[in-house]
Design a protein around this motif. Structure first.
Motif, PDB file in Angstrom:
ATOM      1  N   PRO A 175       0.148  -3.725  -3.088  1.00 17.23           N
ATOM      2  CA  PRO A 175       0.354  -4.054  -1.736  1.00 17.23           C
ATOM      3  C   PRO A 175       0.618  -5.497  -1.209  1.00 17.23           C
ATOM      4  O   PRO A 175       0.067  -6.487  -1.910  1.00 17.23           O
ATOM      5  CB  PRO A 175      -0.600  -3.239  -0.963  1.00 17.23           C
ATOM      6  CG  PRO A 175      -1.830  -3.357  -1.751  1.00 17.23           C
ATOM      7  CD  PRO A 175      -1.290  -3.190  -3.258  1.00 17.23           C
ATOM      8  N   GLN A 176       1.166  -5.818  -0.069  1.00 18.07           N
ATOM      9  CA  GLN A 176       1.412  -7.250   0.253  1.00 18.07           C
ATOM     10  C   GLN A 176       0.240  -7.741   0.691  1.00 18.07           C
ATOM     11  O   GLN A 176      -0.072  -8.864   0.337  1.00 18.07           O
ATOM     12  CB  GLN A 176       2.395  -7.392   1.530  1.00 18.07           C
ATOM     13  CG  GLN A 176       2.756  -8.778   1.837  1.00 18.07           C
ATOM     14  CD  GLN A 176       3.688  -8.656   2.732  1.00 18.07           C
ATOM     15  OE1 GLN A 176       4.257  -7.627   3.488  1.00 18.07           O
ATOM     16  NE2 GLN A 176       4.121  -9.889   3.481  1.00 18.07           N
ATOM     17  N   VAL A 177      -0.651  -7.106   1.569  1.00 13.82           N
ATOM     18  CA  VAL A 177      -1.662  -7.627   2.056  1.00 13.82           C
ATOM     19  C   VAL A 177      -3.010  -6.678   2.109  1.00 13.82           C
ATOM     20  O   VAL A 177      -2.651  -5.194   1.973  1.00 13.82           O
ATOM     21  CB  VAL A 177      -1.623  -8.066   3.508  1.00 13.82           C
ATOM     22  CG1 VAL A 177      -0.824  -9.343   3.537  1.00 13.82           C
ATOM     23  CG2 VAL A 177      -1.230  -6.899   4.306  1.00 13.82           C
TER      24      VAL A 177
ATOM     25  N   GLY B 177     -11.080  -9.853   6.599  1.00 15.18           N
ATOM     26  CA  GLY B 177      -9.822  -9.882   7.459  1.00 15.18           C
ATOM     27  C   GLY B 177      -8.788  -9.365   6.667  1.00 15.18           C
ATOM     28  O   GLY B 177      -8.757  -8.543   5.749  1.00 15.18           O
ATOM     29  N   ARG B 178      -7.630  -9.846   7.058  1.00 15.61           N
ATOM     30  CA  ARG B 178      -6.294  -9.694   6.250  1.00 15.61           C
ATOM     31  C   ARG B 178      -5.985 -10.872   5.425  1.00 15.61           C
ATOM     32  O   ARG B 178      -5.970 -12.038   5.790  1.00 15.61           O
ATOM     33  CB  ARG B 178      -5.045  -9.346   7.256  1.00 15.61           C
ATOM     34  CG  ARG B 178      -3.754  -8.974   6.419  1.00 15.61           C
ATOM     35  CD  ARG B 178      -2.757  -8.834   7.234  1.00 15.61           C
ATOM     36  NE  ARG B 178      -2.863  -7.355   8.135  1.00 15.61           N
ATOM     37  CZ  ARG B 178      -2.227  -6.799   9.098  1.00 15.61           C
ATOM     38  NH1 ARG B 178      -1.123  -7.377   9.442  1.00 15.61           N
ATOM     39  NH2 ARG B 178      -2.601  -5.679   9.419  1.00 15.61           N
ATOM     40  N   PHE B 179      -5.753 -10.466   4.281  1.00 14.28           N
ATOM     41  CA  PHE B 179      -5.484 -11.619   3.098  1.00 14.28           C
ATOM     42  C   PHE B 179      -4.474 -11.139   2.155  1.00 14.28           C
ATOM     43  O   PHE B 179      -4.304  -9.872   1.891  1.00 14.28           O
ATOM     44  CB  PHE B 179      -6.746 -11.984   2.254  1.00 14.28           C
ATOM     45  CG  PHE B 179      -7.749 -10.881   2.037  1.00 14.28           C
ATOM     46  CD1 PHE B 179      -7.491 -10.351   0.541  1.00 14.28           C
ATOM     47  CD2 PHE B 179      -8.605 -10.332   2.592  1.00 14.28           C
ATOM     48  CE1 PHE B 179      -8.287  -9.530   0.268  1.00 14.28           C
ATOM     49  CE2 PHE B 179      -9.387  -9.391   2.246  1.00 14.28           C
ATOM     50  CZ  PHE B 179      -9.034  -8.977   1.151  1.00 14.28           C
ATOM     51  N   PHE B 180      -3.564 -12.054   1.400  1.00 15.30           N
ATOM     52  CA  PHE B 180      -2.589 -11.652   0.605  1.00 15.30           C
ATOM     53  C   PHE B 180      -3.422 -10.835  -0.638  1.00 15.30           C
ATOM     54  O   PHE B 180      -4.578 -11.182  -1.193  1.00 15.30           O
ATOM     55  CB  PHE B 180      -1.892 -12.800   0.146  1.00 15.30           C
ATOM     56  CG  PHE B 180      -1.218 -13.737   1.039  1.00 15.30           C
ATOM     57  CD1 PHE B 180      -0.222 -13.044   1.938  1.00 15.30           C
ATOM     58  CD2 PHE B 180      -1.866 -14.955   1.302  1.00 15.30           C
ATOM     59  CE1 PHE B 180       0.129 -13.993   2.978  1.00 15.30           C
ATOM     60  CE2 PHE B 180      -1.166 -15.688   2.266  1.00 15.30           C
ATOM     61  CZ  PHE B 180      -0.416 -15.113   3.272  1.00 15.30           C
TER      62      PHE B 180
ATOM     63  N   PHE C 166       5.067 -10.581  12.655  1.00 17.39           N
ATOM     64  CA  PHE C 166       4.080  -9.954  11.660  1.00 17.39           C
ATOM     65  C   PHE C 166       2.857 -10.812  11.590  1.00 17.39           C
ATOM     66  O   PHE C 166       3.006 -12.145  11.188  1.00 17.39           O
ATOM     67  CB  PHE C 166       4.766  -9.841  10.390  1.00 17.39           C
ATOM     68  CG  PHE C 166       3.835  -9.139   9.353  1.00 17.39           C
ATOM     69  CD1 PHE C 166       2.971  -8.196   9.572  1.00 17.39           C
ATOM     70  CD2 PHE C 166       3.696  -9.571   7.939  1.00 17.39           C
ATOM     71  CE1 PHE C 166       2.077  -7.481   8.688  1.00 17.39           C
ATOM     72  CE2 PHE C 166       2.946  -9.156   6.911  1.00 17.39           C
ATOM     73  CZ  PHE C 166       2.201  -7.998   7.359  1.00 17.39           C
ATOM     74  N   LEU C 167       1.518 -10.453  11.833  1.00 16.15           N
ATOM     75  CA  LEU C 167       0.478 -11.052  11.355  1.00 16.15           C
ATOM     76  C   LEU C 167       0.171 -11.084  10.062  1.00 16.15           C
ATOM     77  O   LEU C 167      -0.334 -10.096   9.351  1.00 16.15           O
ATOM     78  CB  LEU C 167      -0.713 -10.889  12.158  1.00 16.15           C
ATOM     79  CG  LEU C 167      -1.997 -11.568  12.101  1.00 16.15           C
ATOM     80  CD1 LEU C 167      -1.934 -12.926  12.762  1.00 16.15           C
ATOM     81  CD2 LEU C 167      -3.288 -10.556  12.581  1.00 16.15           C
ATOM     82  N   GLU C 168       0.721 -12.050   9.122  1.00 13.59           N
ATOM     83  CA  GLU C 168       0.698 -11.898   7.779  1.00 13.59           C
ATOM     84  C   GLU C 168      -0.813 -12.144   7.196  1.00 13.59           C
ATOM     85  O   GLU C 168      -0.965 -11.476   6.105  1.00 13.59           O
ATOM     86  CB  GLU C 168       1.842 -12.750   7.027  1.00 13.59           C
ATOM     87  CG  GLU C 168       1.828 -12.524   5.609  1.00 13.59           C
ATOM     88  CD  GLU C 168       3.290 -12.963   5.134  1.00 13.59           C
ATOM     89  OE1 GLU C 168       4.022 -12.797   5.765  1.00 13.59           O
ATOM     90  OE2 GLU C 168       3.263 -13.563   3.860  1.00 13.59           O
ATOM     91  N   ALA C 169      -1.271 -12.970   7.793  1.00 11.92           N
ATOM     92  CA  ALA C 169      -2.826 -13.304   7.617  1.00 11.92           C
ATOM     93  C   ALA C 169      -3.603 -13.676   8.551  1.00 11.92           C
ATOM     94  O   ALA C 169      -3.322 -14.282   9.571  1.00 11.92           O
ATOM     95  CB  ALA C 169      -2.797 -14.335   6.328  1.00 11.92           C
TER      96      ALA C 169
END
Lengths: 315, 146
Positions: free
Chosen positions: A126-128, A94-97, A75-78
């Motif tokens: 949500p998570q991210v 981008g993707r961030f927490f 998983f690309l978590e961030a």
């Protein structure tokens, strides 16, 4: 480029129906961080969960579309870029927490006392977020205000386009009182039109207080979900956690409540006790016991115990 | 449940027996470059090392030097400024790094090098053992930790 990471190995035992004791290679996460200039930064995390295995069979000229025997998760978590224009206003895309409460951000096993997170975390907010955010720190007398305001695709839209034209929006505000050892209080809000056009409005509050060798941390969150047809329903959760640091040891307990959908006998309570031994600042041994009480009369209450070794691979 | 509580009590007693002495015996001084005109209180130093304040009043970014986590001086500094062990404070900074919430990571160097770097950089702050101060020209002391 700074590379860091963490890994953890767990041993579980549970009295839940069907559960068998066993080991779990829970996480192997790698972080990549680059300060490209004084203002521009890159950050990413790739998470390997449950010892993933992926192998496609090659049959002559074709690759099987089925991934038989595959397991685990990658998983690309961030993955985000930050433009640090000023301490009062920084921009990230981008993707961030999801900036919501405490555990949504401060969730990594080397730095939290239990391998199990409080139940409502990632269920209400949500998570991210895949989107953009502006955040910063503002002085306010002897205090400081941390804020985050963000815009994203919303839940269920990872990585690519949104499922509808509405964007998810949210914000988090925290007050820091640095004259005390540590005191942070704050609130979070979130609004999303999900892909099935269900509306979700969530709010939350959080507190973290360090006094002497004690740390008190608590969060509350609730969401109202309004489907296109049918009645709206609420989900809610909260926890209160007390830690006591004594040398290399941390002792603690947590009361954790979650109701996934009101009026449906979906309440569950986790009563948890735990102990951590900090071998170094990067190595933690944990033992945690969770007593789970379920509202549903058809389901049996059970216990859950986890022993773990958690290692932070610092940079 | 009872045997887990018993185990917890045993671990607590072990914790008491292994509790480290918090106080390190060495005197420590917090230093800045001699050209730095900003006055600093202990609270200001906590805000800087706690990653809350990252710029000097003139708008320049602060370069923050830390000592290795196992040094006596860092233990004394952490206890005085944060009321926590160096290990706990270091863990907090590591947490900020991997949650991507860190704004101004500290740079870890040996005490002798910290003195030299602060002497050369008007935007730097560091701390060193008091005994090392006589060999550190071009710095000024903003706080002494006994």
């Amino acid at each position: 480029m700074n590379i860091s990471g963490y890994t953890d190995l767990e041993y579980h035992d549970s009295s839940a129906p069907g559960a068998e004791p066993g080991f779990r290679l829970h996480h192997m996460s790698l972080f990549f961080e680059k300060r490209i200039t004084d203002q521009w930064r890159f950050f990413s995390e790739i998470e390997y969960e449950d010892g993933p295995f992926i192998e496609y069979n090659y049959n002559g000229s074709n690759v099987d579309s089925e991934c038989e025997g595959c397991y685990g998760k990658i998983f690309l978590e961030a993955m985000n870029f930050t433009y640090a224009w000023d301490p009062r206003a920084q921009f990230r895309g981008g993707r961030f927490f999801t900036p919501a409460g405490i555990w949504s951000i401060d969730h990594y096993p080397p730095f939290v006392p239990t391998q199990l997170r409080p139940q409502h975390i990632r269920e209400i907010f949500p998570q991210v977020v895949d989107g953009v955010t502006v955040f910063g720190t503002l002085p306010l007398g002897g205090m400081f205000v941390n804020y985050d305001i963000y815009l994203g695709n919303g839940e269920g839209n990872p990585g690519s386009e949104d499922g509808n034209s509405e964007k998810a929006t949210g914000a988090k505000l925290s007050l820091l009182f640095p004259a005390l050892k540590y005191l942070e209080i704050g609130a979070s809000i979130y609004n999303d039109t999900q892909n099935d056009d269900q509306e979700k409005e969530a709010i939350g509050a959080h507190l973290k207080l360090k006094i002497w060798d004690f740390t008190l941390q608590g969060e509350y969150a609730t969401a109202t979900n309004t489907p296109v047809s049918g009645s709206s329903f609420d989900q809610s959760g909260y926890y209160a956690q007390l830690l006591y640091d004594i040398g290399k040891w941390t002792l603690g307990g947590r009361y954790d409540f979650y109701d996934a959908q009101e009026n449906t006998q979906s309440e569950s309570i986790y009563n948890s006790v735990f102990v951590n031994y900090h071998v170094t600042e990067a190595i933690v041994l944990k033992l945690e016991h969770h007593q789970v009480e379920l509202e549903d009369p058809a389901a049996e209450d059970y216990d859950h115990t986890i022993g773990s070794v958690v290692i932070y691979l610092g940079n | 449940m009872r045997h887990y509580i018993t185990a917890l009590m045993i671990l607590m007693s072990l914790g008491l027996s292994t509790m480290q002495s918090a106080a390190a015996g060495e005197r420590v001084v917090v230093i800045v470059n001699k050209d730095n005109q900003q006055s600093l209180s202990q609270q200001d130093i906590k805000n800087i090392y706690g990653d809350i304040v990252i710029q000097w009043e003139n708008g320049k970014n602060i370069t923050v030097y830390n000592l290795p986590v196992d040094s006596e001086s860092r233990e004394a500094f952490s206890q005085k400024i944060f009321g926590e062990s160096a290990q706990r404070v270091a863990a907090d900074e590591s947490n900020r790094k991997i949650t991507n919430t860190i704004k101004n990571p500290t740079k870890i160097k040996g005490a002798r090098l910290v003195a030299q770097l602060v002497a050369k950089n008007p935007d730097a702050i560091g701390y060193i053992p008091l005994s090392m101060l006589k060999n550190a020209p071009n710095v000024k002391v903003v706080l002494q930790i006994d």
